[in-house]
Scaffold this active site. Sequence first.
Site, PDB file in Angstrom:
ATOM      1  CD  GLU A 107     -78.540 -13.356  13.916  1.00  0.00           C
ATOM      2  OE1 GLU A 107     -79.759 -13.110  13.988  1.00  0.00           O
ATOM      3  OE2 GLU A 107     -78.043 -14.140  13.097  1.00  0.00           O
TER       4      GLU A 107
ATOM      5  CE  LYS B  53     -69.082 -20.353  13.963  1.00  0.00           C
ATOM      6  NZ  LYS B  53     -69.122 -18.990  13.413  1.00  0.00           N
TER       7      LYS B  53
ATOM      8  N   GLY C  61     -72.828 -16.833   5.731  1.00  0.00           N
ATOM      9  CA  GLY C  61     -73.550 -16.480   4.509  1.00  0.00           C
ATOM     10  C   GLY C  61     -74.258 -17.687   3.929  1.00  0.00           C
TER      11      GLY C  61
END
Length: 405
Positions: free
Chosen positions: A185, A200, A297
């Site tokens: 990013e 996560k 992705g």
Amino acid sequence: MIQIAVLGYGTVGSGVVEVINTNHELINKKIGEEIQVKYVLDLRDFPEDPIQEKIVHDFQVILQDPEVKIVVEVMGGTEPAYTFVKQALEQGKSVCTSNKELVAKHGVELLEIARQKNINFLFEASCGGGIPIIRPLNTSLTADEIEEITGILNGTTNYILSKMAADGSDLEVVLKEAQEKGYAERNPSADVDGWDACRKIAILSSIAFGHHVDYQDIYTEGIMKITSTDIRYAKAWGANIKLLASCRKVENQYYAMVTPVMINSNSPLYSVNEVYNGILVHGNVLGDTMFYGSGAGKLPTASAVVSDVIDAAKHQDTNVMSGWSSQKLELGKISDLENRFFVRMSGSFTENLSRVEEVFGQVDAKVLAEVNGEFGFITEKMKEAEYLEKAAEFNNILGMIRVRF
Ligand code: HSE
């Protein structure tokens, strides 16, 4: 006919529509009914795209339509995602999301609403992108007590570290290149400072341990301090440096952390390179099992989201996701955890070694011909608190990286 709505037509949202179009027949067969995207919520219009006829700008249209049974949330961020998801669940619509921030922060509450309504809140894509990990933890590894999960859970940082190792380049150079290629990013902080991996592992440890692990309690270090010299030393030990997110149970105490770690080829995570993710789970009866694949992705992530949609469609009146309790899991201090430590020290190896060994005990030391004015050593296993106490006796330590081999 099962009608669904997709919130957000960005990378993952358009991927969800693409996966449903590409595998439409196959998905219908698996559900036993035809699935159709009825609405796509986005602030923007897409006049050149056939999706335009499904675009709505007002969430109320979706919320108030009783035909919509499943809502896919792929907007990211916590607001308005949280408000929309909560309202959808309260209205009796199952929700499938890829949003790790949302799940890490509000997962307990949203799972409870879904349980009460006998519907589903599913989030396979929130950890490890396309890699199945939430469903295996929820349904396949249930005979085990999970004692440890260690994962490479962030593709961006794994790409950067792999590229640094392959090319010998500095982090800033690789980061810039990754941004130019669209892998990182423009504001890379969530990835390079470890926050993405932290959320996560908070989700995975909450599921594995059955209690709420607050991501804000997890000790988190990113990769910004890792230099090409660190990687040269790692190579001299036949090792790699990886950003590992882990949680483990040690003598009835639970720990979770995100830090760069030196691992060698004895670890199955050693060969997880580029943007790939790998997750190693250790169960008390199963032993080790490893999950590997595309952690990010458009299509891999969309594949995981659509697998949740299929699950939700097949279980319209059954809650399948066992939640974690709202009771908070108090994590142990990482200063109590044992590790080996790789230390870089400035000055001459011969002049410093006896003092190093006097303080740290036996160490495995190396001097690299191409690195001047310093040397490196790896300590034996010790508690982190003990390491810090010993390290405080020196004023020439240049850096430390935890070692697991
Ligand atoms: N920024 C994340 C990564 C995207 O690099 O892994 C997937 O969660």
